[in-house]
Design an enzyme around this catalytic site. Structure first.
Site, PDB file in Angstrom:
ATOM      1  N   ARG A  95     -21.396  -0.749  22.740  1.00 28.91           N
ATOM      2  CA  ARG A  95     -21.770  -1.853  23.703  1.00 28.91           C
ATOM      3  C   ARG A  95     -20.769  -1.745  24.778  1.00 28.91           C
ATOM      4  O   ARG A  95     -19.610  -1.871  24.497  1.00 28.91           O
ATOM      5  CB  ARG A  95     -22.147  -3.127  23.320  1.00 28.91           C
ATOM      6  CG  ARG A  95     -22.146  -4.296  24.284  1.00 28.91           C
ATOM      7  CD  ARG A  95     -22.564  -5.735  23.656  1.00 28.91           C
ATOM      8  NE  ARG A  95     -21.591  -6.322  22.912  1.00 28.91           N
ATOM      9  CZ  ARG A  95     -20.587  -6.768  23.581  1.00 28.91           C
ATOM     10  NH1 ARG A  95     -20.562  -6.965  24.914  1.00 28.91           N
ATOM     11  NH2 ARG A  95     -19.693  -7.415  23.024  1.00 28.91           N
ATOM     12  N   LEU A 116     -10.283 -13.679  19.384  1.00 26.72           N
ATOM     13  CA  LEU A 116     -10.731 -12.579  20.508  1.00 26.72           C
ATOM     14  C   LEU A 116      -9.703 -12.612  21.541  1.00 26.72           C
ATOM     15  O   LEU A 116      -9.541 -13.817  22.173  1.00 26.72           O
ATOM     16  CB  LEU A 116     -12.273 -12.904  21.002  1.00 26.72           C
ATOM     17  CG  LEU A 116     -12.599 -11.927  22.372  1.00 26.72           C
ATOM     18  CD1 LEU A 116     -12.538 -10.399  21.851  1.00 26.72           C
ATOM     19  CD2 LEU A 116     -13.773 -12.216  22.735  1.00 26.72           C
ATOM     20  N   HIS A 169     -13.751  -4.674  18.536  1.00 29.31           N
ATOM     21  CA  HIS A 169     -13.072  -5.058  19.830  1.00 29.31           C
ATOM     22  C   HIS A 169     -11.447  -4.595  19.619  1.00 29.31           C
ATOM     23  O   HIS A 169     -10.722  -5.004  18.777  1.00 29.31           O
ATOM     24  CB  HIS A 169     -12.993  -6.663  20.052  1.00 29.31           C
ATOM     25  CG  HIS A 169     -12.893  -6.820  21.539  1.00 29.31           C
ATOM     26  ND1 HIS A 169     -11.613  -6.656  22.139  1.00 29.31           N
ATOM     27  CD2 HIS A 169     -13.709  -7.224  22.608  1.00 29.31           C
ATOM     28  CE1 HIS A 169     -11.773  -6.913  23.200  1.00 29.31           C
ATOM     29  NE2 HIS A 169     -12.840  -7.491  23.597  1.00 29.31           N
ATOM     30  N   GLU A 187     -11.406  -8.156  27.130  1.00 29.14           N
ATOM     31  CA  GLU A 187     -11.198  -6.899  27.685  1.00 29.14           C
ATOM     32  C   GLU A 187     -10.658  -7.684  29.325  1.00 29.14           C
ATOM     33  O   GLU A 187     -10.087  -6.853  30.052  1.00 29.14           O
ATOM     34  CB  GLU A 187     -12.277  -6.246  27.650  1.00 29.14           C
ATOM     35  CG  GLU A 187     -12.050  -4.917  28.288  1.00 29.14           C
ATOM     36  CD  GLU A 187     -13.451  -4.098  27.791  1.00 29.14           C
ATOM     37  OE1 GLU A 187     -13.660  -3.819  26.686  1.00 29.14           O
ATOM     38  OE2 GLU A 187     -14.308  -4.009  28.744  1.00 29.14           O
ATOM     39  N   GLN A 197     -19.195  -2.825  16.617  1.00 27.12           N
ATOM     40  CA  GLN A 197     -18.012  -2.896  17.515  1.00 27.12           C
ATOM     41  C   GLN A 197     -16.796  -3.393  16.965  1.00 27.12           C
ATOM     42  O   GLN A 197     -16.700  -4.626  16.751  1.00 27.12           O
ATOM     43  CB  GLN A 197     -18.583  -3.475  18.956  1.00 27.12           C
ATOM     44  CG  GLN A 197     -17.584  -3.232  20.146  1.00 27.12           C
ATOM     45  CD  GLN A 197     -18.053  -3.648  21.307  1.00 27.12           C
ATOM     46  OE1 GLN A 197     -18.234  -4.607  21.836  1.00 27.12           O
ATOM     47  NE2 GLN A 197     -18.183  -2.299  21.983  1.00 27.12           N
ATOM     48  N   HIS A 242     -16.407  -7.435  16.083  1.00 28.66           N
ATOM     49  CA  HIS A 242     -16.495  -8.286  16.958  1.00 28.66           C
ATOM     50  C   HIS A 242     -18.261  -8.342  17.234  1.00 28.66           C
ATOM     51  O   HIS A 242     -18.622  -9.190  17.493  1.00 28.66           O
ATOM     52  CB  HIS A 242     -16.029  -7.696  18.503  1.00 28.66           C
ATOM     53  CG  HIS A 242     -16.187  -8.414  19.698  1.00 28.66           C
ATOM     54  ND1 HIS A 242     -15.953  -9.796  19.606  1.00 28.66           N
ATOM     55  CD2 HIS A 242     -16.889  -7.962  20.642  1.00 28.66           C
ATOM     56  CE1 HIS A 242     -16.128 -10.054  20.813  1.00 28.66           C
ATOM     57  NE2 HIS A 242     -16.939  -9.361  21.637  1.00 28.66           N
ATOM     58  N   PHE A 270     -14.184  -4.032  34.374  1.00 29.35           N
ATOM     59  CA  PHE A 270     -14.103  -4.338  32.787  1.00 29.35           C
ATOM     60  C   PHE A 270     -14.489  -2.879  32.192  1.00 29.35           C
ATOM     61  O   PHE A 270     -14.773  -1.717  32.916  1.00 29.35           O
ATOM     62  CB  PHE A 270     -15.376  -5.004  32.346  1.00 29.35           C
ATOM     63  CG  PHE A 270     -15.150  -6.260  31.484  1.00 29.35           C
ATOM     64  CD1 PHE A 270     -14.484  -7.383  31.871  1.00 29.35           C
ATOM     65  CD2 PHE A 270     -15.379  -6.284  30.212  1.00 29.35           C
ATOM     66  CE1 PHE A 270     -14.316  -8.534  31.373  1.00 29.35           C
ATOM     67  CE2 PHE A 270     -15.460  -7.100  29.537  1.00 29.35           C
ATOM     68  CZ  PHE A 270     -14.523  -8.523  29.997  1.00 29.35           C
ATOM     69  N   ARG A 300     -14.671   0.420  24.716  1.00 27.52           N
ATOM     70  CA  ARG A 300     -14.202  -0.341  23.433  1.00 27.52           C
ATOM     71  C   ARG A 300     -14.068   0.839  22.121  1.00 27.52           C
ATOM     72  O   ARG A 300     -12.894   0.728  21.621  1.00 27.52           O
ATOM     73  CB  ARG A 300     -15.043  -1.537  23.181  1.00 27.52           C
ATOM     74  CG  ARG A 300     -14.725  -2.638  24.002  1.00 27.52           C
ATOM     75  CD  ARG A 300     -15.639  -3.960  23.872  1.00 27.52           C
ATOM     76  NE  ARG A 300     -15.446  -4.857  24.904  1.00 27.52           N
ATOM     77  CZ  ARG A 300     -16.010  -5.783  24.899  1.00 27.52           C
ATOM     78  NH1 ARG A 300     -16.765  -6.195  23.898  1.00 27.52           N
ATOM     79  NH2 ARG A 300     -15.904  -6.723  25.769  1.00 27.52           N
TER      80      ARG A 300
END
Lengths: 236, 590
Positions: free
Chosen positions: B393, B252, B242, B255, B240, B353, B119, B286
């Protein structure tokens, strides 16, 4: 942005002012970016803020916006507007008491879900690490654990309509099999005992409406069949 | 005040991952606990999380919580508090194994252990190369987790109040928290839930933006309630975006798609992330990926007739891998983008996000104003700011946050409740009266502003003035505009006055929470004149003196926004971990 007009006929009922439910016609102006039925309902609510429905994730995973759309249960957020014949007839899920408009009282549905003890039972001491499970055993849970509890299936099932207090219904039975199929669960016998009853399991007459309407393309009838097989095997 | 009062040891507002994890601690300890939720628990927004939950289990390759900690501090652009980050990363393997024992249907490796995938920003050996740390249940990890936690709470006989909306926090004259005022949605009846300890686990507020991956219910209710009760909101400038929301729909795309080998391409078909992050490429953090995408689009290399998105390509992956590891993504892509990702790439665009900021807490889940604990008040999950995410994050750290801080706040509440006097003190009524007045104002409003008018104005303002890239002048103008929107919100009006499941009234009450979050965000962002993590401004550019525009001399500190006169205060970042050495400040690159 191009616009188009879509016609609806929506079930309305507010117990505070309506003696009985009625269908009300609406025309809603939509933008080209409004593709799903939920987009249209949200637009409609700007015009008439009294139209009441549940909604949350708007991507088919929370299970809030189940309703009866042109005679068929489904989720508004993943139903294409343009696939629907107009005027689009929208009613609450059948067979459950209506609280208001498209909002139904789901108490009975969840009561049946809870009745199958929807949690892994395993009283052996847990190891320090994860309990091991082979990929093949884990695969047995596919098609079961993805249920979103939207109630499209149970409220399309005639057996559930007649006996919502006695028949667990397709959603609850799918969940029951999800735990029976889990190699980490040690309560298969108790789970089968819990379902061995003329109503709880055996009211399923394989009408298969549940399979037809499930927005997650799950197959409760198949899971019910597997439970029945286990019952038979156990008796033998 | 004629409001019925219900009394509990603990009241938890919100039944997503954090609320459910905390409820489990309290129920299993035998404490009388009420869990309030606007929606049936399994409809909470945790359900939409896809890719995984991070823990250094090392099931596929060597890993260590210290490396996870390093990645999280670096990901946070050093704004995260290192005590909380160490606590979270050390606890991660425990809480994930515990979740497996609760029945979570994780995918498995051939040896039967939990499957882990790479990730963004998760690396081995202090930033060396990508590592498999994200524990996954296909691409439905949040759904599987939320259901497992709800199921475990059914087993523990947790008492839920489903479809109840909390309206306001109740504090006594000394500021101690006594519970909440809440409305039963089906009847519009208002009750006070009085308790020795109160936890907010109400999630985020992504609906302040026009384009968001967030659910309709993510309206920052806990933030609004806290702000009205005089509690500051921390680091609200950090949101954030995304990288991969479905273009147009905002839904969404995890990732984890890039974790499984997905590649971002521009209109020339180029894998452009190689230019921006030569080492981590598509698996950079991100904020880095989102900015790269917007830069590509701004420089004319976007895709589609309007050149307004880029493409996420997995057509080179084995269709069987897509079907087994990314089935939900395939479903979303077909339904919302009209493309089957086995055959064609998915159009994606950065989409709001996650809120890194929130109600300030320590790693025990206690709400703190500067160093002062607010007695009886706790927060966990996206509504809280511990602060583990700092300025950005890492993916999969949000589900971890829910488990770790849900549990730790539950434990802190148990300790507090056991030490508290047996009987509840007399209920202070001032906050209750203010809350009732708020509802009465709404019901009596005439010739006011329609809810949608004010909400759309807020969402447009946030989107245009406080997005992926921020501009000094636009922020200044944004502050003025959002204060104008606030005055509109003061007169919002609903036509429907029914007492029966009145969703118009609920949306109006939600907007009163959203506007507090929008103000906090815009005002905090305008004031922070540096670039850090997700907050990047044109007047704080990359220079040799301030690489990436970050200014540690002046801005290595947390923002605290107070609703009263929009006052800003600041507090230092905790650079001291619990047991290990400080992870020293460094320029961030991937």
């Amino acid at each position: 942005m191009t616009t188009r007009t879509v016609k609806f006929s929506i079930y309305r009922f507010d117990p505070e002012k309506d003696a009985k439910p009625y269908m009300k016609d609406y025309s809603v102006e939509l933008d080209s970016s409004d593709r799903k039925l939920l987009d249209a309902l949200v637009k409609l609510k700007v015009v008439d803020d009294s139209v009441s429905f549940r909604r949350s994730c708007r991507e088919g995973v929370c299970g809030s916006d189940a309703m009866n759309i042109n005679g068929r249960n489904g989720l508004a957020c993943i139903t294409d507007i343009d696939s629907l014949k107009q005027p689009i007839q929208i009613r609450p899920l059948p067979g459950l008491p209506v609280v208001r408009d498209l909002i139904v009282d789901m108490t009975q549905f969840f009561k049946q879900y809870h009745s199958i003890k929807p949690y892994v039972v395993n009283d052996t001491p847990a190891p320090d690490r994860e309990r091991l499970q082979s990929p093949e055993d884990r695969e047995e849970l596919n098609g079961l654990y993805e249920c979103i509890l939207c109630a499209c299936c149970s409220t399309s099932c005639p057996s559930f309509w007649w006996n919502p207090d006695k028949f667990v219904g397709p959603a609850g039975l799918l969940a029951a099999y999800r735990f029976i199929a889990d190699t980490r669960d040690t309560a298969t016998n108790e789970r089968l005992d819990n379902l061995e009853d003329p109503y709880r399991l055996f009211r399923c007459h394989t009408i298969m409406n549940c399979v037809d309407v499930c927005p997650k393309e799950l197959n409760p009838t198949k899971a019910i069949g597997k439970i029945k097989d286990l019952m038979v095997k156990r008796m033998a | 005040m004629a409001v019925p009062v219900r009394k509990f040891d603990a009241v938890i507002v919100g039944a997503g991952g954090a609320g459910l994890r905390a409820a489990l601690q309290l129920s299993e300890a035998g404490l009388k606990t009420a869990v309030l939720s606007k929606v049936f628990p399994t409809r909470s927004h945790t359900v939409a999380a896809q890719g995984g939950v991070s823990a250094s289990l090392g099931n596929s390759e060597p890993d260590h919580w210290h490396w996870h900690m390093y990645d999280t501090v670096k990901g946070s652009d050093w704004l995260g508090d290192q005590d909380a980050i160490e606590f979270m990363c050390r606890e991660a393997p425990n809480v994930v194994v515990e979740l497996e024992h609760f029945g979570m249907p994780f995918d498995r490796n051939a040896d039967g252990t939990i499957y882990q995938r790479p990730f963004g920003g998760h690396m081995s050996n202090f930033g060396e190369k990508p590592v498999r740390r994200a524990c996954a249940a296909a691409d439905r990890t949040g759904h599987a987790m939320l259901h497992a936690l709800y199921q475990r709470n059914v087993r523990a006989n947790t008492q839920f109040f489903v479809e109840w909306m909390a309206l306001d926090l109740v504090r006594d004259e000394q500021g101690n928290v006594q519970g909440v005022v809440a409305m039963e949605m089906e009847t519009s009846e208002v009750y006070v839930f009085q308790a020795k300890a109160t936890l907010f686990a109400t999630g985020g507020a992504g609906r302040i933006f026009a384009s968001s991956t967030n659910a309709f219910i993510n309206t920052g209710d806990g933030l609004g309630m806290a702000a009205r009760a005089g509690i500051p909101l921390e680091d609200m400038e950090f949101w954030q975006f995304h990288p991969t929301g479905v273009a147009g729909a905002g839904v969404l795309i995890t990732e984890g798609v890039r974790g499984e080998g997905g590649i971002l391409r521009n209109s020339a078909g180029e894998r452009f992330m190689e230019r921006y992050a030569p080492n981590a490429k598509d698996l950079a953090s991100r904020d880095v990926v989102s900015r790269a995408m917007v830069t590509e689009i701004n420089e004319g290399r976007g895709c589609g007739p309007n050149k307004d998105h880029v493409l996420l390509d997995i057509t080179h992956l084995d269709p069987e891998v897509i079907k087994s590891k990314l089935p939900g993504i395939r479903e979303i892509s077909i339904k919302f983008a009209g493309v089957d990702p086995i055959k064609a790439p998915i159009p994606v665009v950065p989409t709001c996000h996650y809120q890194m900021g929130g109600i300030p807490t320590n790693y025990r889940g206690e709400v703190v104003v500067h160093d002062q604990v607010v007695s009886g008040f706790y927060a966990a999950g996206e509504v809280a700011c511990a602060s583990v995410h700092g300025a950005n994050r890492l993916g999969t750290n949000s589900l971890l946050d829910l488990l770790v801080f849900g549990k730790s706040s539950g434990n802190s509440m148990i300790e507090f409740i056991k030490a508290a006097p047996k009987d509840l003190p007399p209920l202070a009524t001032a906050d209750v009266d203010r809350s009732l007045a708020r509802v009465a104002r709404l019901d009596g409003q005439q010739n006011g502003t329609p809810v949608e008018t004010a909400r759309a104005a807020m969402q447009r303002t946030m989107q245009n003035h406080c997005g992926v890239f921020r501009f000094k002048d636009m922020l200044k103008e944004g502050v003025e505009k959002i204060l104008e929107v606030e005055s509109m919100v003061k007169t919002i009006e609903i036509a429907d006055k029914s007492k029966t499941f009145n969703t118009a009234r609920l949306e109006a009450l939600e907007l009163e929470n959203l506007i507090e979050v929008a103000k906090a965000t815009m005002i905090s962002a305008e004031a922070r004149t540096e670039s850090r993590g997700a907050h990047v401004r044109d007047d704080a550019a990359d220079t040799p003196e301030h690489p990436n525009g970050r200014d540690d001399q002046n801005w290595l500190k947390h923002t605290l926004w107070f609703r009263d006169a929009n006052r800003l205060e600041y507090k230092p970042v905790n650079l001291k971990p619990l047991t290990v050495e400080t992870i020293a400040l460094k320029t961030r690159s991937y």
